[in-house]
Write a protein that holds these residues in place. Structure first.
Motif, PDB file in Angstrom:
ATOM      1  N   ASP A 119      43.580  46.186  35.750  1.00 25.32           N
ATOM      2  CA  ASP A 119      43.248  44.788  36.019  1.00 25.32           C
ATOM      3  C   ASP A 119      41.726  44.733  36.125  1.00 25.32           C
ATOM      4  O   ASP A 119      41.138  45.244  37.072  1.00 25.32           O
ATOM      5  CB  ASP A 119      43.923  44.405  37.350  1.00 25.32           C
ATOM      6  CG  ASP A 119      43.697  42.968  37.790  1.00 25.32           C
ATOM      7  OD1 ASP A 119      42.544  42.492  37.709  1.00 25.32           O
ATOM      8  OD2 ASP A 119      44.664  42.337  38.259  1.00 25.32           O
ATOM      9  N   GLY A 122      38.463  39.810  35.178  1.00 27.28           N
ATOM     10  CA  GLY A 122      38.652  38.805  36.224  1.00 27.28           C
ATOM     11  C   GLY A 122      37.732  37.607  36.156  1.00 27.28           C
ATOM     12  O   GLY A 122      37.277  37.112  37.185  1.00 27.28           O
ATOM     13  N   ASN A 124      36.431  33.764  35.859  1.00 29.18           N
ATOM     14  CA  ASN A 124      37.006  32.497  36.280  1.00 29.18           C
ATOM     15  C   ASN A 124      36.786  31.483  35.166  1.00 29.18           C
ATOM     16  O   ASN A 124      35.658  31.204  34.782  1.00 29.18           O
ATOM     17  CB  ASN A 124      36.370  32.053  37.591  1.00 29.18           C
ATOM     18  CG  ASN A 124      36.650  33.061  38.686  1.00 29.18           C
ATOM     19  OD1 ASN A 124      37.787  33.507  38.846  1.00 29.18           O
ATOM     20  ND2 ASN A 124      35.626  33.463  39.411  1.00 29.18           N
ATOM     21  N   HIS A 133      30.819  39.922  36.910  1.00 28.63           N
ATOM     22  CA  HIS A 133      31.897  40.183  35.963  1.00 28.63           C
ATOM     23  C   HIS A 133      31.505  41.271  34.969  1.00 28.63           C
ATOM     24  O   HIS A 133      32.364  41.900  34.367  1.00 28.63           O
ATOM     25  CB  HIS A 133      32.268  38.897  35.224  1.00 28.63           C
ATOM     26  CG  HIS A 133      32.806  37.854  36.154  1.00 28.63           C
ATOM     27  ND1 HIS A 133      32.162  36.659  36.398  1.00 28.63           N
ATOM     28  CD2 HIS A 133      33.912  37.839  36.921  1.00 28.63           C
ATOM     29  CE1 HIS A 133      32.855  35.962  37.281  1.00 28.63           C
ATOM     30  NE2 HIS A 133      33.921  36.651  37.611  1.00 28.63           N
ATOM     31  N   HIS A 159      43.234  39.295  33.618  1.00 27.23           N
ATOM     32  CA  HIS A 159      43.540  38.589  34.863  1.00 27.23           C
ATOM     33  C   HIS A 159      42.523  37.490  35.209  1.00 27.23           C
ATOM     34  O   HIS A 159      41.770  37.565  36.187  1.00 27.23           O
ATOM     35  CB  HIS A 159      43.680  39.557  36.039  1.00 27.23           C
ATOM     36  CG  HIS A 159      44.387  38.936  37.200  1.00 27.23           C
ATOM     37  ND1 HIS A 159      45.745  38.708  37.212  1.00 27.23           N
ATOM     38  CD2 HIS A 159      43.924  38.433  38.363  1.00 27.23           C
ATOM     39  CE1 HIS A 159      46.076  38.119  38.342  1.00 27.23           C
ATOM     40  NE2 HIS A 159      44.985  37.921  39.056  1.00 27.23           N
ATOM     41  N   GLY A 161      40.891  34.011  36.468  1.00 24.35           N
ATOM     42  CA  GLY A 161      41.045  33.042  37.546  1.00 24.35           C
ATOM     43  C   GLY A 161      41.192  31.679  36.882  1.00 24.35           C
ATOM     44  O   GLY A 161      40.208  31.076  36.482  1.00 24.35           O
ATOM     45  N   TYR A 324      45.194  33.555  47.485  1.00 20.96           N
ATOM     46  CA  TYR A 324      44.780  34.636  46.581  1.00 20.96           C
ATOM     47  C   TYR A 324      45.782  35.798  46.650  1.00 20.96           C
ATOM     48  O   TYR A 324      46.237  36.326  45.633  1.00 20.96           O
ATOM     49  CB  TYR A 324      43.388  35.095  47.018  1.00 20.96           C
ATOM     50  CG  TYR A 324      42.642  36.003  46.063  1.00 20.96           C
ATOM     51  CD1 TYR A 324      42.710  35.834  44.689  1.00 20.96           C
ATOM     52  CD2 TYR A 324      41.825  37.024  46.572  1.00 20.96           C
ATOM     53  CE1 TYR A 324      41.975  36.670  43.837  1.00 20.96           C
ATOM     54  CE2 TYR A 324      41.094  37.854  45.730  1.00 20.96           C
ATOM     55  CZ  TYR A 324      41.173  37.677  44.361  1.00 20.96           C
ATOM     56  OH  TYR A 324      40.448  38.501  43.530  1.00 20.96           O
ATOM     57  N   ASP A 328      48.275  37.543  43.822  1.00 17.33           N
ATOM     58  CA  ASP A 328      48.221  38.959  43.461  1.00 17.33           C
ATOM     59  C   ASP A 328      49.575  39.639  43.661  1.00 17.33           C
ATOM     60  O   ASP A 328      49.965  40.500  42.869  1.00 17.33           O
ATOM     61  CB  ASP A 328      47.106  39.679  44.236  1.00 17.33           C
ATOM     62  CG  ASP A 328      45.796  39.657  43.441  1.00 17.33           C
ATOM     63  OD1 ASP A 328      45.865  39.796  42.203  1.00 17.33           O
ATOM     64  OD2 ASP A 328      44.723  39.491  44.041  1.00 17.33           O
ATOM     65  N   TYR A 346      42.869  48.387  39.928  1.00 16.70           N
ATOM     66  CA  TYR A 346      42.102  47.146  40.033  1.00 16.70           C
ATOM     67  C   TYR A 346      40.617  47.477  40.061  1.00 16.70           C
ATOM     68  O   TYR A 346      40.166  48.214  40.941  1.00 16.70           O
ATOM     69  CB  TYR A 346      42.462  46.401  41.318  1.00 16.70           C
ATOM     70  CG  TYR A 346      43.877  45.869  41.334  1.00 16.70           C
ATOM     71  CD1 TYR A 346      44.949  46.695  41.678  1.00 16.70           C
ATOM     72  CD2 TYR A 346      44.141  44.540  40.996  1.00 16.70           C
ATOM     73  CE1 TYR A 346      46.246  46.213  41.682  1.00 16.70           C
ATOM     74  CE2 TYR A 346      45.443  44.055  40.998  1.00 16.70           C
ATOM     75  CZ  TYR A 346      46.490  44.886  41.345  1.00 16.70           C
ATOM     76  OH  TYR A 346      47.765  44.405  41.349  1.00 16.70           O
ATOM     77  N   VAL A 348      37.495  45.830  40.810  1.00 15.06           N
ATOM     78  CA  VAL A 348      37.041  44.590  41.449  1.00 15.06           C
ATOM     79  C   VAL A 348      35.911  44.911  42.433  1.00 15.06           C
ATOM     80  O   VAL A 348      35.831  46.035  42.954  1.00 15.06           O
ATOM     81  CB  VAL A 348      38.229  43.915  42.203  1.00 15.06           C
ATOM     82  CG1 VAL A 348      37.817  42.583  42.817  1.00 15.06           C
ATOM     83  CG2 VAL A 348      39.435  43.706  41.294  1.00 15.06           C
ATOM     84  N   GLN A 352      36.111  43.113  48.079  1.00 15.78           N
ATOM     85  CA  GLN A 352      37.500  42.636  48.147  1.00 15.78           C
ATOM     86  C   GLN A 352      38.468  43.735  48.587  1.00 15.78           C
ATOM     87  O   GLN A 352      39.678  43.594  48.465  1.00 15.78           O
ATOM     88  CB  GLN A 352      37.931  42.069  46.781  1.00 15.78           C
ATOM     89  CG  GLN A 352      37.157  40.823  46.403  1.00 15.78           C
ATOM     90  CD  GLN A 352      37.758  40.103  45.188  1.00 15.78           C
ATOM     91  OE1 GLN A 352      38.933  40.225  44.876  1.00 15.78           O
ATOM     92  NE2 GLN A 352      36.928  39.329  44.500  1.00 15.78           N
ATOM     93  N   PHE A 356      42.791  43.852  48.943  1.00 14.99           N
ATOM     94  CA  PHE A 356      43.680  44.708  48.155  1.00 14.99           C
ATOM     95  C   PHE A 356      44.461  45.688  49.026  1.00 14.99           C
ATOM     96  O   PHE A 356      45.605  46.002  48.724  1.00 14.99           O
ATOM     97  CB  PHE A 356      42.910  45.417  47.036  1.00 14.99           C
ATOM     98  CG  PHE A 356      42.681  44.491  45.867  1.00 14.99           C
ATOM     99  CD1 PHE A 356      43.705  44.226  44.966  1.00 14.99           C
ATOM    100  CD2 PHE A 356      41.474  43.809  45.705  1.00 14.99           C
ATOM    101  CE1 PHE A 356      43.521  43.332  43.917  1.00 14.99           C
ATOM    102  CE2 PHE A 356      41.290  42.921  44.661  1.00 14.99           C
ATOM    103  CZ  PHE A 356      42.309  42.682  43.764  1.00 14.99           C
TER     104      PHE A 356
HETATM  105  N1  ARG Z   1      38.596  36.196  39.601  1.00 18.69           N
HETATM  106  C1  ARG Z   1      38.252  37.060  40.684  1.00 18.69           C
HETATM  107  C2  ARG Z   1      36.765  36.884  41.034  1.00 18.69           C
HETATM  108  O1  ARG Z   1      35.981  36.411  40.214  1.00 18.69           O
HETATM  109  C3  ARG Z   1      38.513  38.510  40.382  1.00 18.69           C
HETATM  110  C4  ARG Z   1      39.955  38.877  40.118  1.00 18.69           C
HETATM  111  C5  ARG Z   1      40.250  40.292  40.435  1.00 18.69           C
HETATM  112  N2  ARG Z   1      41.622  40.686  40.177  1.00 18.69           N
HETATM  113  C6  ARG Z   1      42.665  40.399  40.924  1.00 18.69           C
HETATM  114  N3  ARG Z   1      43.852  40.804  40.591  1.00 18.69           N
HETATM  115  N4  ARG Z   1      42.529  39.725  42.047  1.00 18.69           N
HETATM  116  O2  ARG Z   1      36.376  37.254  42.137  1.00 18.69           O
END
Ligand code: ARG
Length: 588
Positions: A119, A122, A124, A133, A159, A161, A324, A328, A346, A348, A352, A356
């Motif tokens: 994943d 991510g 948006n 990103h 994945h 957003g 959120y 997930d 993941y 990320v 975060q 997780f």
């Molecule tokens: N869209 C989220 C962001 O910009 C990151 C997503 C990460 N992946 C997940 N499965 N939550 O912070």
């Protein structure tokens, strides 16, 4: 092929046993005194207690029992009980020749292929990609390629957003600007237009405008929240707008990611998980996993061994909205149903991590994923500017990814045209290829979890631990090989025969480490290990190059052996940069 270090350990095991000691002490490691030896074994030190003997005595016993004809050229017992080992040139040469004959360069494919879902990315939807990103894309892509190289079945999922408040904002702003569009007419029952009522450029302007406006205007914000709610509950017109937003954004995202040499197998998003939420929540209530806390629905995930605070994982707000974490968890429900992954990784932002941890624990506790499924959080640090603060534009705004790439390419272009005369087109193309290595290597050469400073000058330099330096080395080898073939020689059927100098031996030893580095990078999900390796390999090559007349070598057998080593070195470097996600130009 077995790793050289394992072959070496096997020989040492035989020697330990022949001398009457347990073979578990025979483990060999890389030398930490390369001036004295190439590999070393410290087992005699560890065995001293067990055998109540001086370590040096044990080391001497073992050394005297080392067999002939293996990979060990010489082994020496030195005070206080180390065994210093040098490898046999002919043996390594053979090892390297075998690598060269193998399309996988001696890297064994896993015997236990797993389904790994990564994943990453991510982004948006409808918001421009920014540098945060970038890290996810670069690291995720490399981890994906490493896993794949090992022979696993790997799925990369972007994945997106694509389901939150930003959608409500866009709908609200669009309605304000074009209230007559059919999407906003609740009595409209016809087909909606095929063409989106905006371009990507407009979309990217609509979102920040709406977002800023909502911060100042309560009623507008309420409207956007309500639009989000209606969309999430299937409003027909808003769903049509959402589809337009998705089509326009995804096309743009595809372009941007492909500029980065990043590819996804799955283009799923948070929206795809929504259908799984009601059933999941129902089950969690029914099976007693979820409890009501202050009107909200939560799952306790605290464990006795926790030293830090571990709040419960919230899956429904008191107003019924999901969060959120809900998305997930539902995404894991869907992934389990569709792919039964053995491992989900993941990639990320490390900030975060708590989220997780909660999600992973909740998923295991409630049986969304089986106990044996591995869930990994590969959290990355912040990309900072030279001032040590999160990377910004010169004006202090959020840096758009495209602009960052353009800036690097510009810098690379200058450097390339400074030194040479190449055609404008070629220089542009080369700048892009080298620029990509500057960005990706600059990122990947740091341990992912660490913050790092994005330094355009340093990253684009042809010297030091940089992507351009690695490419420069590859290009240098290509150029020698071209000259060699242009002189009427063939590259096929060449064999490495022994080492003719210390520099050559050092290069051979580096080259032989390829499979062990790749396996280790996979085990630790650590692309930076590959960067560290190719930096060493490139250095070893360049030292060899400076000490050796390759094209002017008169003994053709020796020359052939040199060229064979060059061919292999190039293959290894190219194979490594391929898993890092960039490539080398023909010349630069
Ligand atoms: N869209 C989220 C962001 O910009 C990151 C997503 C990460 N992946 C997940 N499965 N939550 O912070």
């Amino acid at each position: 092929m077995k790793q050289l270090i394992d072959l070496l350990t096997e020989e040492m095991k035989a020697a330990f046993e022949a001398a009457g000691y347990d073979s578990s002490y025979a483990r060999v490691t890389l030398s930490n005194r390369p001036d004295l030896c190439e590999y070393q074994c410290n087992g005699a030190m560890a065995g001293a207690r067990t055998y109540k003997k001086a370590p040096l005595q044990i080391a001497q016993d073992v050394v005297s029992r080392i067999g002939q004809g293996g990979c060990i050229l010489s082994a020496e017992a030195v005070k206080p009980g180390f065994i210093n080992i040098k490898l046999d040139d002919a043996y390594i040469a053979e090892y390297l020749n075998n690598m060269g004959e193998d399309t996988r360069l001696g890297l064994e494919e896993t015997e236990d292929p797993r389904t790994i879902l990564i994943d990453y990315g991510g982004p948006n939807v409808a918001k421009p990609l920014h540098v945060g990103h970038l890290r996810s894309a670069i690291i995720g892509e490399s981890v994906k390629r490493i896993c794949r190289r090992m022979g696993h079945r790997v799925l990369g999922d972007i994945h997106m957003g694509d389901w939150g408040y930003q959608m409500g904002l866009i709908i609200t702003e669009l309605k304000k600007r074009q209230p007559d569009l059919p999407y906003f007419d609740d009595s409209y029952e016809g087909e909606y237009p095929e063409e989106a009522p905006f371009t990507i450029g407009e979309l990217e302007e609509i979102y920040p405008t709406a977002s800023a406006y909502a911060k100042e205007h309560e009623d507008y914000r309420e409207e956007a929240l309500h639009a989000t709610y209606l969309l999430q509950n299937g409003h027909r017109g808003y769903t049509a707008v959402w589809n337009h937003i998705m089509r326009v954004s995804v096309a743009d995202l595809k372009k941007n990611y492909s500029n980065l040499n990043v590819e996804f197998d799955l283009w799923k998003g948070e929206s795809d998980a929504q259908a799984y939420i009601p059933g999941m929540i129902e089950r969690m209530k029914r099976e007693g996993f979820a409890r009501v806390d202050d009107g909200a629905l939560v799952i306790d995930v605290k464990e006795d061994s926790d030293t830090k605070e571990m709040p419960p994982c919230m899956i429904q707000k008191s107003d019924g909205a999901s969060l959120y974490g809900t998305t997930d968890l539902a995404t894991l429900v869907q992934r389990e149903e569709d792919y039964h992954p053995d491992h989900v990784i993941y990639v990320v932002d490390k900030r975060q991590e708590l989220h997780f941890t909660q999600v992973f624990r909740a998923a295991k506790k409630t049986g969304i994923v089986p106990e044996k499924t591995k869930l990994s959080f590969l959290g990355f640090g912040t990309m900072n500017g030279k001032d040590g603060k999160p990377f910004k534009t010169r004006e202090g705004g959020v840096m758009r990814l495209e602009n960052l790439i353009a800036e690097i390419n510009e810098e690379m272009y200058k450097k390339i045209t400074d030194n040479r005369t190449v055609s404008e087109d070629e220089a542009k193309e080369t700048a892009k290829t080298v620029g990509m290595s500057a960005i990706k290597y600059g990122d990947l050469s740091n341990q992912a979890s660490k913050d790092y400073v994005f330094d355009v000058d340093r990253f684009t330099s042809f010297e030091g631990n940089t992507g351009p330096y690695i490419l420069y080395t590859i290009v240098r080898i290509k150029s020698i090989l071209n000259k060699y073939t242009e002189a009427g020689n063939a590259l096929e059927g060449l064999r490495i025969r022994g080492a003719h100098s210390g520099e050559e031996k050092a290069l051979m030893l580096e080259a032989a480490k390829y499979n062990s580095v790749m396996e280790n990078a996979y085990e630790e999900l650590a692309p930076h290990k590959i960067c560290a390796y190719i930096y060493e390999l490139a250095n070893a090559f360049n030292r060899f190059y400076h000490e050796t007349k390759i094209l002017a070598e008169e003994d053709t057998d020796v020359q052939k052996s040199y060229v064979a080593l060059l061919v292999l070195t190039k293959q290894i470097l190219e194979s490594c940069i391929d898993v890092l996600g960039f490539e080398a130009p023909e010349r630069m």
